[in-house]
Write an enzyme that holds these catalytic residues in place. Structure first.
Site, PDB file in Angstrom:
ATOM      1  N   LYS A 127      19.799  -1.690   1.308  1.00 37.36           N
ATOM      2  CA  LYS A 127      18.635  -1.156  -0.198  1.00 37.36           C
ATOM      3  C   LYS A 127      18.590   0.074  -0.767  1.00 37.36           C
ATOM      4  O   LYS A 127      18.372   0.076  -1.742  1.00 37.36           O
ATOM      5  CB  LYS A 127      17.869  -1.808   0.678  1.00 37.36           C
ATOM      6  N   GLU A 167      20.603 -21.016  -1.095  1.00 32.71           N
ATOM      7  CA  GLU A 167      21.838 -19.660  -1.441  1.00 32.71           C
ATOM      8  C   GLU A 167      22.858 -20.671  -1.530  1.00 32.71           C
ATOM      9  O   GLU A 167      23.968 -20.469  -1.880  1.00 32.71           O
ATOM     10  CB  GLU A 167      22.120 -18.824  -0.691  1.00 32.71           C
ATOM     11  N   PHE A 206      14.076  -6.136  10.027  1.00 38.18           N
ATOM     12  CA  PHE A 206      13.413  -7.341   8.990  1.00 38.18           C
ATOM     13  C   PHE A 206      15.031  -8.045   8.358  1.00 38.18           C
ATOM     14  O   PHE A 206      14.840  -7.338   7.741  1.00 38.18           O
ATOM     15  CB  PHE A 206      12.416  -7.864   8.548  1.00 38.18           C
ATOM     16  N   GLN A 207      15.320  -9.127   8.628  1.00 36.55           N
ATOM     17  CA  GLN A 207      16.063 -10.256   7.641  1.00 36.55           C
ATOM     18  C   GLN A 207      17.384  -9.035   7.569  1.00 36.55           C
ATOM     19  O   GLN A 207      17.786  -9.030   6.811  1.00 36.55           O
ATOM     20  CB  GLN A 207      15.689 -10.066   6.189  1.00 36.55           C
ATOM     21  N   MET A 261      31.952 -42.807   5.289  1.00 34.50           N
ATOM     22  CA  MET A 261      33.980 -42.035   5.937  1.00 34.50           C
ATOM     23  C   MET A 261      33.835 -42.374   7.409  1.00 34.50           C
ATOM     24  O   MET A 261      34.502 -42.009   7.667  1.00 34.50           O
ATOM     25  CB  MET A 261      34.215 -40.670   5.426  1.00 34.50           C
TER      26      MET A 261
END
Ligand SMILES: Cc1ncc(C[n+]2csc(CCOP(=O)(O)OP(=O)(O)O)c2C)c(N)n1
Ligand SMILES: [Mg+2]
Lengths: 179, 570
Positions: free
Chosen positions: B161, B49, B111-112, B475
């Site tokens: 959802k 993602e 969940f999630q 760097m």
């Protein structure tokens, strides 16, 4: 030995305080947005009072006393204005503000100190709103300074439970009145 | 017309003119992935993602249009937090849609489940949690409006959802009034008195500098800037966020200011008597020690966001405006500084004495990172887009690529996000399929998001990646060498691990390696010939090479360290 935990600079109203009267949309999380903004930008909130506003369910009024020492007021207002749910910000300079606050305190009393408490209530212009056999609850609606003074006077008593609301403010109609 | 919430979301995105969404599905966002099949909107399936977010940023930076990404709840949402923060720092317009658990489950540690609106409050311009299907059109329209107007930025829409599965009667807002944004009024009425004051300051200026920031690009004001600079003869510096806003080939361009700015850009600001900031924000990487920054200059600060005024430096005059409008107002008022010939004499002297240079390698056959960038630039068509990661290679890309057009430099500025380069290049290529897109990357950065080359291959977005493989987090190594007595700590990466050529090939790309100048030219030639596949070139470069000029962190810009070759020995 571990140093004492740092509790912050405990002081009463900061000298450079300013009052922001902020009209916000009454949407979920707006208080978190304001609090989060202050926290992440390092602006100090001295007190905060929130209530639904002006009879309209869709707005709330948030009165924030800010410490203008922690950041320039212009920055605080500028960043607050960027919150999408903030509709209007009124910045009231302390000298132009009519500020009021409510203090509630429950004090344990016995025969010995009852008289002193009643005297304090009288001289502060507070009122007694609840009593039982060994305690009483008093209320003061007044200037923040009057609340400070009463709070200080109550410090000497053994058992005191004291709450303050944080202040609300409106611009003065007459700008000269002494506070 | 009855639609499900999921259908309404997709239809709303179509209404907003969305052409492409970068995303990856999961449980909570599943309902929305069904109507996508029937939509005109193209969905690009990423491999992580974070890639979706940076691709959306690359798309937005290349086009000026908002980038759109869509992910599921919980870990899908947290994986896109870095790009959101990055877009917030760089004021890039994004609309990010996250799935959320069903409304009734919010707050139960379902969940999630994760509080993504809470997490992103401080790194979005605004975010929404949709509470009713009827609100979908309003929220989507508002999100695009907020993301793209005023000072642009990322907006997140959290979409439970059950709402995706519920029904609504289709409608779409017809005007801004229907957005219900009482607290958001991005229109600006230009305050003419601020223009007048600015013009008066300009008329007194003997040593002015136009300090051009990313806001100039956002305002599409490049052409106006060129005309204004040419008319007034003022010197121009472009920040890392503004590279391309003013042509590098232009004789009035002094280059980039800041920690790794050119000597002439940094010193011109330091010695200026008037600094005209056009959509810049006095970032600490530009100012160095603030009290010593442009200490003798008056400041005209032009910005669309008034919260930028006096945040870092007190402005003599603040002009609240987008850059194009302000430049038009300056022109209308015939803003003109004093005769700048003496100033240009000084500036030209600095520029000639301290150009950008690099030292030869011990073995002349070996590669210097700067000349790789110059060679790629020389072999590239006009309009080629360049992205980069974050590190030494980024600074060299900014210095040694010559930017001639706006929106050809796709870069992570304010956040400095390693791993930005590859996915951002893919997003830019998706937006501009006819342009060549190079990613100048570091070996460290490449390893952070390289998996998106799989996306590039499978979705048909052939980019060209130049890894400047110095075997180090270069760097950081440079800082340890210069400021920690060469006590190198956790910066070695190993040039041969991974094998970048094999890795590229396993992802469907062409993998090449170049160790010598000859191999470099050959690899670049091949890369430019291959236009149907991604090409990854592993360029081997010396670890000891450092970025100059440099101002040490917290030091005054007066104490700029030039390249050792240029140090005056007296
Ligand atoms: C996500 C992230 N982690 C850490 C850093 C700190 N950092 C800045 S530059 C850099 C080294 C980058 O290495 P590489 O990609 O090889 O580029 P080089 O400097 O060698 O050109 C690091 C670790 C960062 N900017 N971003
Ligand atoms: Mg490296």
């Amino acid at each position: 030995m571990a140093p004492e935990p740092f509790l912050g600079d405990v002081e009463r109203t900061p000298v450079t305080h300013h009052i922001l009267s902020v009209l916000v949309e009454n949407k979920a999380g707006v208080l978190a947005r304001i609090a989060g903004l202050f926290a992440r930008r390092g602006f100090n909130i001295y007190s905060l009072a929130v209530a639904p506003s002006e009879g309209q369910a869709r707005f709330s009024r948030v009165t924030i006393v800010v410490d203008a020492e922690s950041a320039p007021l212009e920055q605080i207002v500028g960043q607050l204005n960027k919150l999408i749910n903030v509709v209007e910000i009124k910045d009231i300079a302390p000298k132009d503000a009519l500020e009021r606050e409510l203090l509630l305190a429950t004090v344990s009393v016995d025969n010995e100190n009852r008289g002193r408490v009643l005297g304090l209530v009288e001289s502060a212009g507070a009122s007694i709103v609840d009593v039982d056999a060994d305690s009483l609850t008093l209320m003061l609606a007044g200037t923040p300074r009057a609340c400070d003074e009463l709070e200080r006077s109550l410090e000497g008593f053994a058992e005191v439970e004291l709450h303050r609301t944080g202040r609300v403010a409106l611009p003065r109609l007459t700008k000269s009145e002494e506070n | 017309m009855k639609l499900t919430g999921a259908q309404a979301l997709i239809k709303s995105l179509e209404q907003e003119g969305v052409e492409i969404i970068f995303g990856l599905p999961g449980g909570a966002i599943l309902p929305v992935y069904d109507p996508i099949r029937d939509s005109s909107i193209r969905h690009v399936l990423v491999r992580h993602e974070q890639g979706a977010g940076h691709m959306a940023e690359g798309y937005a930076l290349a086009t000026g249009k908002p980038g759109v990404a869509m992910v599921t709840s919980g870990p899908g949402a947290t994986n896109i937090v870095t790009p959101i923060a990055n877009a917030h720092m760089d004021s890039t317009p994004l609309v990010v849609i996250t799935g959320q658990v069903a409304s009734a489950s919010i707050g139960t540690d379902a969940f999630q489940e994760c509080d993504i609106t809470g997490i992103t409050m401080g790194i979005t311009k605004h975010n929404f949690l949709i509470t009713h299907a009827d609100e979908i059109p309003r929220v989507v329209a508002s999100a695009f409006y907020i993301a793209t107007t005023g000072r642009p930025g990322p907006v997140l829409i959290d979409f439970p959802k059950d709402i995706a599965q519920s029904e609504m009667e289709w409608w779409y807002p017809e005007s801004i009034e229907e957005y219900d944004l009482l607290g958001y009024k991005p229109e600006i009425i230009l305050d003419q008195s601020s223009i007048d004051e600015a013009v008066a300051l300009i008329s007194q200026a003997e040593r002015p500098v136009l300090y051009v920031g990313g806001g100039t690009l956002k305002s599409n004001a490049s052409q106006q800037l060129i005309a204004f600079a040419e008319r007034t003869k003022m010197p121009v510096v472009t920040t890392l966020m503004a590279r391309g806003a003013f042509p590098d080939s232009h004789p009035q361009h002094l280059g980039m200011p800041g920690m790794h700015g050119t000597y002439s850009a940094v010193t011109a600001i330091q010695k200026s008597d008037l600094l005209i900031s056009l959509g810049a924000r006095f970032d600490d990487r530009v100012t160095g020690k603030i009290s010593a920054f442009a200490a003798g200059a008056k400041i005209i600060h032009v910005d669309i966001d008034p919260a930028e005024f006096n945040k870092v430096k007190v402005a003599t005059v603040a002009v609240r405006s987008d850059i194009a409008t302000a430049l038009a107002a300056f022109d209308a008022a015939k803003a003109m500084p004093k005769n700048l010939d003496p100033w240009w004499e000084v500036l030209t002297g600095w520029r000639e004495k301290y150009p950008l240079v690099y030292a030869p390698t011990d073995d002349p056959a070996l590669l210097r990172p700067q000349e790789i960038i110059e060679a790629i630039a020389a072999a590239s068509k006009p309009g080629t887009i360049v992205s980069s990661g974050v590190g030494q290679h980024q600074m060299w890309a900014s210095h040694f690529w010559k930017f001639e057009e706006p929106r050809t430099w796709i870069n992570s500025g304010g956040a400095g996000t390693m791993g930005f380069g590859v996915p951002a290049a893919i997003g830019a290529k998706a937006a501009m399929p006819d342009r060549d897109v190079w990613c100048i990357d570091g070996d460290g950065c490449f390893q952070m998001t390289a998996q998106e080359i799989v996306t590039a291959t499978s979705e048909g977005f052939p980019i060209k990646v130049a890894i400047l493989n110095n075997a180090y987090l270069g760097m950081v190594r440079q800082w340890q060498e210069m400021f920690y007595e060469e006590r190198f700590s956790e910066v070695f990466l190993d040039a041969d691990l991974p094998d970048y050529v094999k890795w590229a090939e396993s992802m469907g790309a062409v993998g090449l390696r170049a160790r010598t100048i000859e191999e470099m030219h050959e690899a670049i030639r091949q890369a430019n010939e291959i236009n149907d596949r991604t090409v990854v070139i592993d360029f081997r470069t010396p670890a000891s090479e450092k970025v100059f000029p440099m101002v040490a962190a917290g030091a005054s810009n007066d104490d700029i360290m030039v390249h050792p070759l240029q140090e005056v020995k007296n």
